[in-house]
Structure formats: structure tokens, C-alpha cells
Design an enzyme around this catalytic site. Sequence first.
Site, PDB file in Angstrom:
ATOM      1  N   ASP A  92       0.806  -1.217   0.000  1.00  0.00           N
ATOM      2  CA  ASP A  92       0.000   0.000   0.000  1.00  0.00           C
ATOM      3  C   ASP A  92       0.842   1.271   0.000  1.00  0.00           C
ATOM      4  O   ASP A  92       0.300   2.378   0.149  1.00  0.00           O
ATOM      5  CB  ASP A  92      -0.938   0.012   1.209  1.00  0.00           C
ATOM      6  CG  ASP A  92      -2.122  -0.921   1.029  1.00  0.00           C
ATOM      7  OD1 ASP A  92      -2.433  -1.268  -0.130  1.00  0.00           O
ATOM      8  OD2 ASP A  92      -2.744  -1.314   2.039  1.00  0.00           O
ATOM      9  N   ARG A 117       0.846  -1.355   7.705  1.00  0.00           N
ATOM     10  CA  ARG A 117       1.361  -0.190   6.981  1.00  0.00           C
ATOM     11  C   ARG A 117       2.372   0.618   7.791  1.00  0.00           C
ATOM     12  O   ARG A 117       2.928   1.596   7.286  1.00  0.00           O
ATOM     13  CB  ARG A 117       0.198   0.721   6.562  1.00  0.00           C
ATOM     14  CG  ARG A 117      -0.788   0.083   5.603  1.00  0.00           C
ATOM     15  CD  ARG A 117      -1.681   1.119   4.942  1.00  0.00           C
ATOM     16  NE  ARG A 117      -0.910   2.006   4.070  1.00  0.00           N
ATOM     17  CZ  ARG A 117      -1.431   3.055   3.443  1.00  0.00           C
ATOM     18  NH1 ARG A 117      -2.702   3.363   3.605  1.00  0.00           N
ATOM     19  NH2 ARG A 117      -0.667   3.816   2.669  1.00  0.00           N
ATOM     20  N   ARG A 163      -9.635   6.323  11.472  1.00  0.00           N
ATOM     21  CA  ARG A 163      -8.178   6.161  11.413  1.00  0.00           C
ATOM     22  C   ARG A 163      -7.456   7.167  12.310  1.00  0.00           C
ATOM     23  O   ARG A 163      -6.909   6.816  13.342  1.00  0.00           O
ATOM     24  CB  ARG A 163      -7.707   6.291   9.952  1.00  0.00           C
ATOM     25  CG  ARG A 163      -8.238   5.206   9.022  1.00  0.00           C
ATOM     26  CD  ARG A 163      -7.671   3.831   9.364  1.00  0.00           C
ATOM     27  NE  ARG A 163      -8.111   2.812   8.425  1.00  0.00           N
ATOM     28  CZ  ARG A 163      -7.542   2.549   7.263  1.00  0.00           C
ATOM     29  NH1 ARG A 163      -6.497   3.245   6.870  1.00  0.00           N
ATOM     30  NH2 ARG A 163      -8.006   1.600   6.474  1.00  0.00           N
ATOM     31  N   HIS A 192     -11.588   7.511   5.469  1.00  0.00           N
ATOM     32  CA  HIS A 192     -10.662   8.636   5.424  1.00  0.00           C
ATOM     33  C   HIS A 192     -11.400   9.875   4.911  1.00  0.00           C
ATOM     34  O   HIS A 192     -12.327   9.767   4.088  1.00  0.00           O
ATOM     35  CB  HIS A 192      -9.503   8.359   4.461  1.00  0.00           C
ATOM     36  CG  HIS A 192      -8.325   7.703   5.081  1.00  0.00           C
ATOM     37  ND1 HIS A 192      -7.435   6.932   4.339  1.00  0.00           N
ATOM     38  CD2 HIS A 192      -7.849   7.679   6.345  1.00  0.00           C
ATOM     39  CE1 HIS A 192      -6.487   6.468   5.128  1.00  0.00           C
ATOM     40  NE2 HIS A 192      -6.712   6.913   6.350  1.00  0.00           N
ATOM     41  N   CYS A 292      -5.441   9.335  -3.165  1.00  0.00           N
ATOM     42  CA  CYS A 292      -4.661   8.430  -2.319  1.00  0.00           C
ATOM     43  C   CYS A 292      -3.244   8.252  -2.841  1.00  0.00           C
ATOM     44  O   CYS A 292      -2.306   8.066  -2.062  1.00  0.00           O
ATOM     45  CB  CYS A 292      -5.343   7.065  -2.225  1.00  0.00           C
ATOM     46  SG  CYS A 292      -6.837   7.043  -1.219  1.00  0.00           S
TER      47      CYS A 292
END
Length: 299
Positions: A92, A117, A163, A192, A292
Site C-alpha cells: 500500500d 502499513r 483512522r 478517510h 490516495c
Amino acid sequence: MCVECGHTFRSMTLLSETAAHPAAVERVPTTRRYLMCEPKYFTVEYVINPWMDPDQPVDTAKAVEQWTALKETYERLGHKVETIEPEPGLPDMVFSANSGTVVDGRVLGSRFRAPQRAAEADHFRRWFLDNGYRDVVMPERINEAEGDFAWTGEVLLAGTGFRTDPGAHAEAQETLGVPVVSLHLVDPRYYHLDVALFVLSEAHDGRRAEIAYYPAAFSEGTQRVLARLFPDAVICTEEDAACLGINAVSDGRNVVLPVEATRLAAVLTARGYEPVMVDISELRKSGGGPKCCTMELRG
């Protein structure tokens, strides 16, 4: 009158007004500088959001092809694109927006909620230091950077709910030296801020910032805040959000959108913006779109 109905009525009114006066406001693009990471090791091997399904086949070569087309789109529009080397085992890392927030040359790094991540943050920290940035701060609180932070030219809109920790908003204000407005996300599909809201044009020369957002992704109180701060916002629909159409990148005139976001493109055209459609379908399998993949380097 309920908040949602009020937004729907206002959206219809705005559509009518902008269709009648599409050239009322001159849209001026500004040259941007972006940081991107090639999806060389992209795959979906874990689940950290509702979009991810490890059982669904992923074509890494196609993801690279789509990412390259996105990068070339930015360059064709006159923007400068920097790149960071991808790392094996970090599929990612292509979603560079999640790894740093840069305002006036100050850098606030990231601290991921998902352990899968976590290692990405230090790779980006080293990139900043290797490329001349000296004012780099790594956060103590969970902070997924431009995934949950959107700079309007006046204030930093800051998402929370899934998040980024609410405490990270105060940390961002202290580190970046800009006022922060907290926004509460309530729909897990839009985990997000950058899949529920984006900045169309920043505040400049006395002109207010303009944003687009999907009201149902936010709490009722946050919807009232957004309506108060941005009365002329583009109100997005479930159709816009469901294809990650709101995960878009604007330079003040040109708006880079997923090809599926045709309704939103029509609304933006009526407002005087220029939609630029890109295919990012392979990366959407991990819950990502154009934004993103794109960290903005401001200053």
C-alpha cells in the site's frame, strides 16, 4: 427540515444556478508539486478497509500502467511529480497521501493505525530528509496524513472517526502552525476524509476556498459545520462516493477524477472546472483513487 433533505435541496439549487452561469467564476490552475510511489509491489493481501478483498484477483502490471497514466496526466497539466522508491512487502505504499502532510515546507509525518502499513512512515521520513526538508516532525498520535487532512489555504480540515486520532488534530495545528477544523466521519466505507471530501480551489486573494463533499459520510454536527464554512460547496451523492469519485485532485481548474465519476464531472463542468478522467480501477481494489496516490508538497 432534516440535514440530509436540506443538502439535497441546496444541491439542486446550486446545479440550476451554475448551469445558468457556468462562466461566472474564472477557474485558474496553479502549478503543484506531488510525491508519488510506483505500485511495483501492489497487491491485496490483508483487509484494513471495506474495499479490500484478498480473494479478488489483482493485476499488478495493470496497476502500474494506471498509476503511470495518472503521473503522466499530472505532468501534462504542468505539475512536477517527485517519486519515492517502493519497498517490497509494503503493497500500500503507492498510497503516498497517507504518509505526510506538507504546508509551507513544514512536514508532519504519519503514524498508521494498521500494523501492516506502519513501516511506510519511516521510508517517507527518510525521503523528506534526503530531499532537503529539515522541518520534519513524526507524530505521537495516530495520524494518516492527507488521508485525513485537507488544506484549504486558510484552515486544515481534519477527519477522525476511523483512522486518525482526534488528538492528532491538535498535534497538526502545533506542528504546521495552521488552524485546524475537526470533522467526524461516520460511514466505514468512507474511512478517510479524502474519500468523502476534497478541495476544489484554495482560498486566495480574498476568494473563499471551495470544496466538494458527501454529507452522509459525516456526523450531523459536522454536516452543519461544513454547510456553515462552505455554503457554496459542491454536494456529492452516493453515486459519486461509491466509485471513490470524491478521491480527486484539483489544481484550481483541472480536476483529476476516476472515469466512473461521470455525474460529479458534469456538476464540476457546470461550475467552470475541467474534469480530467483517469482509470484507477485496479488500485480501487485496495480502497484508493487518484488522491490516495498523490501527496502534495506545499512550499
